[in-house]
Scaffold this motif. Structure first.
Motif, mmCIF file in Angstrom:
data_model
loop_
_atom_site.group_PDB
_atom_site.id
_atom_site.type_symbol
_atom_site.label_atom_id
_atom_site.label_comp_id
_atom_site.label_asym_id
_atom_site.label_seq_id
_atom_site.Cartn_x
_atom_site.Cartn_y
_atom_site.Cartn_z
ATOM 1 N N HIS A 182 -10.867 15.981 -14.969
ATOM 2 C CA HIS A 182 -9.521 15.403 -15.026
ATOM 3 C C HIS A 182 -9.112 15.172 -16.479
ATOM 4 N N LEU A 236 -5.302 13.975 -20.305
ATOM 5 C CA LEU A 236 -4.240 14.955 -20.074
ATOM 6 C C LEU A 236 -2.891 14.248 -19.938
ATOM 7 N N GLU A 250 -10.954 26.528 -20.031
ATOM 8 C CA GLU A 250 -10.537 27.556 -19.076
ATOM 9 C C GLU A 250 -10.168 26.967 -17.727
ATOM 10 N N ILE A 251 -11.004 26.039 -17.259
ATOM 11 C CA ILE A 251 -10.758 25.437 -15.946
ATOM 12 C C ILE A 251 -9.405 24.729 -15.929
ATOM 13 N N LEU A 252 -9.069 24.080 -17.026
ATOM 14 C CA LEU A 252 -7.837 23.299 -17.043
ATOM 15 C C LEU A 252 -6.589 24.163 -17.186
ATOM 16 N N GLY A 253 -6.750 25.424 -17.549
ATOM 17 C CA GLY A 253 -5.610 26.341 -17.616
ATOM 18 C C GLY A 253 -4.514 25.811 -18.531
ATOM 19 N N PRO A 254 -3.269 25.802 -18.043
ATOM 20 C CA PRO A 254 -2.164 25.370 -18.903
ATOM 21 C C PRO A 254 -2.327 23.929 -19.397
ATOM 22 N N ASP A 255 -2.964 23.074 -18.595
ATOM 23 C CA ASP A 255 -3.162 21.686 -19.034
ATOM 24 C C ASP A 255 -4.116 21.618 -20.225
ATOM 25 N N ARG A 299 -8.232 14.675 -8.822
ATOM 26 C CA ARG A 299 -7.434 15.446 -9.789
ATOM 27 C C ARG A 299 -8.297 16.574 -10.359
ATOM 28 N N ALA A 300 -9.541 16.256 -10.741
ATOM 29 C CA ALA A 300 -10.448 17.271 -11.290
ATOM 30 C C ALA A 300 -10.645 18.390 -10.272
ATOM 31 N N LEU A 302 -7.657 20.708 -10.116
ATOM 32 C CA LEU A 302 -7.593 21.601 -11.276
ATOM 33 C C LEU A 302 -8.643 22.710 -11.152
ATOM 34 N N ARG A 311 -7.366 25.221 -8.609
ATOM 35 C CA ARG A 311 -6.302 26.048 -9.193
ATOM 36 C C ARG A 311 -6.920 27.171 -10.031
ATOM 37 N N HIS A 312 -7.962 26.835 -10.783
ATOM 38 C CA HIS A 312 -8.634 27.829 -11.628
ATOM 39 C C HIS A 312 -9.310 28.905 -10.779
#
Lengths: 133, 310
Positions: B115, B165, B263-268, A77-78, A81, A84-85
């Protein structure tokens, strides 16, 4: 070198954790058989070879994420993400460059990683390498 | 398996040198090895409340402290931090083993645990309700977190506020608390029973000593806590205590800037910080006296108790 002379090693000679990584990448359901310590080795070797994002994307595409142990799923999951970034940052940079070049009438040509991301090609999925320029 | 405190230094040294020790820290499991015998007594003291996990346990980080080879070791021995077989960072002097281990593991957690939302904050809990203490320069976050942990609050983490999250709860990432400079004496005087490890002078943060987490915190290292309070502490020598509610918009901005991976997680990441602020009462606390700061935090938790039946 003549391409015919390039030979991949037979997977039988590779270390166990590399073989597991290859089989999880090419055949996600095969990972159902892995023990916790095999998963641990696999995640470590995937991270070291910058393939954790690719692995996560392939397991996700095969709808196999939920079948992985929770601790493994956290890393996958990490990785998704993080990817995606990276991809979003890449697209944003491409748009910014395009916005500068367009009024000048200079065409923008995307090469390699950036073009794969811009076209949302399948093999860009999960690619976390930050070298898109 | 028996806790490390119930084993001998010799046993712990042998474990570290051979198969290594797997520690369940709550949000992550660390597999630690070391070929430096002097690490063992300190490691055993600071992680005494932990019992080594079995070998089949999945480890999120695999680290090793090892001696740097070469002639230099006779003059000024050095150690290095190895992760998955690769050396990270420049070597440290051999007598700063624990700061290197702790700092190196922090680095890895900040990189890998994406995560979850990772705040730079201390987190303690009482009655299932979490108090988040974000670290700002001069906040005295570690000192206050340590004092709370020694005053009936359960310690979840000093360095990382780990937010799920999925459900927005705070999860432990339990480690010794790194106390710096004057903080060491302050905490030793505040709670004479506190288990504090040896002092490491001349690190880049000055003198560092670690406070061992208590047994009940370690026993509950997989138990989350619901967000209740976000308190931005500010240490002001000789000042009277002052407590001001903070507008949620401002608390949101401060907290998102204080995160390792927002920042890495964005919308989350946006949603996670938003939900945390939404569910918490937010304050700025200026203090000089630990005791009264703790009393105020305690009563804030009581005042902001959710109403029964709602």
């Amino acid at each position: 070198m003549n391409p015919a002379t390039i030979r991949l090693p037979s997977t039988g000679t590779l270390p166990e954790h590399v073989r597991h990584l290859l089989s999880a990448l090419t055949d996600p359901p095969a990972s159902a058989e892995f023990s916790t310590s095999q998963w641990e080795q696999l995640v470590r070797v995937a991270r070291m070879s910058q393939l954790l994002g690719t692995l996560a994307a392939r397991l996700e595409a095969a709808d196999h994420l939920t079948a992985c142990p929770q601790a493994v799923r956290n890393h996958l999951r990490a990785a998704l993400l993080e990817v995606r970034h990276v991809h979003q940052s890449a697209r944003m940079e491409m748009q910014s460059v395009a916005a500068v070049l367009q009024p000048l009438g200079i065409p923008m040509v995307l090469l390699k990683g950036s073009s794969y991301i811009a076209q949302a090609m399948e093999h860009a999925r999960g690619d976390s390498c930050a070298t898109w320029t | 398996m028996p806790r490390l405190a119930d084993r001998s230094d010799h046993d712990v040294a042998a474990l570290l040198a051979q198969e290594g020790i797997r520690l369940n820290l709550g949000s992550a499991c660390a597999h630690v090895r070391s070929d430096i015998p002097s690490v063992a007594p300190t490691f055993r003291r600071l992680y005494g409340a932990f019992a080594p996990e079995p070998e089949r346990r999945f480890s999120d980080v695999t680290v090793r402290l090892r001696r740097v080879r070469g002639l230099r070791r006779f003059l000024a021995p050095q150690i290095e931090f190895e992760v998955d077989g690769e050396v990270l960072f420049e070597p440290f002097p051999a007598d700063t083993h624990m700061p290197l281990l702790e700092w190196g593991m922090n680095f890895l957690f900040a990189q890998r645990l994406n995560h979850r939302l990772l705040l730079h904050a201390g987190v303690v809990e009482k009655a299932g309700r979490a108090v988040v203490l974000p670290a700002m320069p001069g906040s005295g976050k570690s000192t206050l977190t340590a004092a709370l942990a020694l005053s009936g609050f359960r310690l979840l983490s000093d360095e990382f506020g780990v937010v799920s999250l999925e459900d927005g709860s705070l999860y432990p990432l339990l480690r010794p608390i790194a106390l710096k400079n004057q903080s060491i004496d302050v905490i030793a005087a505040f709670a004479p029973s506190a288990v504090i490890g040896p002092q490491f002078p001349k690190t880049r943060k000055g003198t560092v000593a670690h406070l061992a987490p208590a047994m009940d915190s370690v026993a509950k290292c997989e138990v989350p806590a619901a967000p209740a309070l976000v308190i931005f502490p500010h240490y002001e020598p000789a000042a009277d205590l002052s407590l001001e509610p903070m507008p949620k918009s401002r608390a949101f901005a401060k907290l998102s800037l204080n995160s390792f991976n927002y920042e890495i997680l964005g919308p989350d990441g946006f949603d996670a910080v938003g939900a945390l602020i939404e569910r918490s009462a937010c304050y700025r606390l200026a203090y000089s006296d630990l005791g009264s700061a703790i009393d105020h935090i305690d009563s804030l938790l009581g005042v902001n108790m959710p109403q029964e039946g709602t």
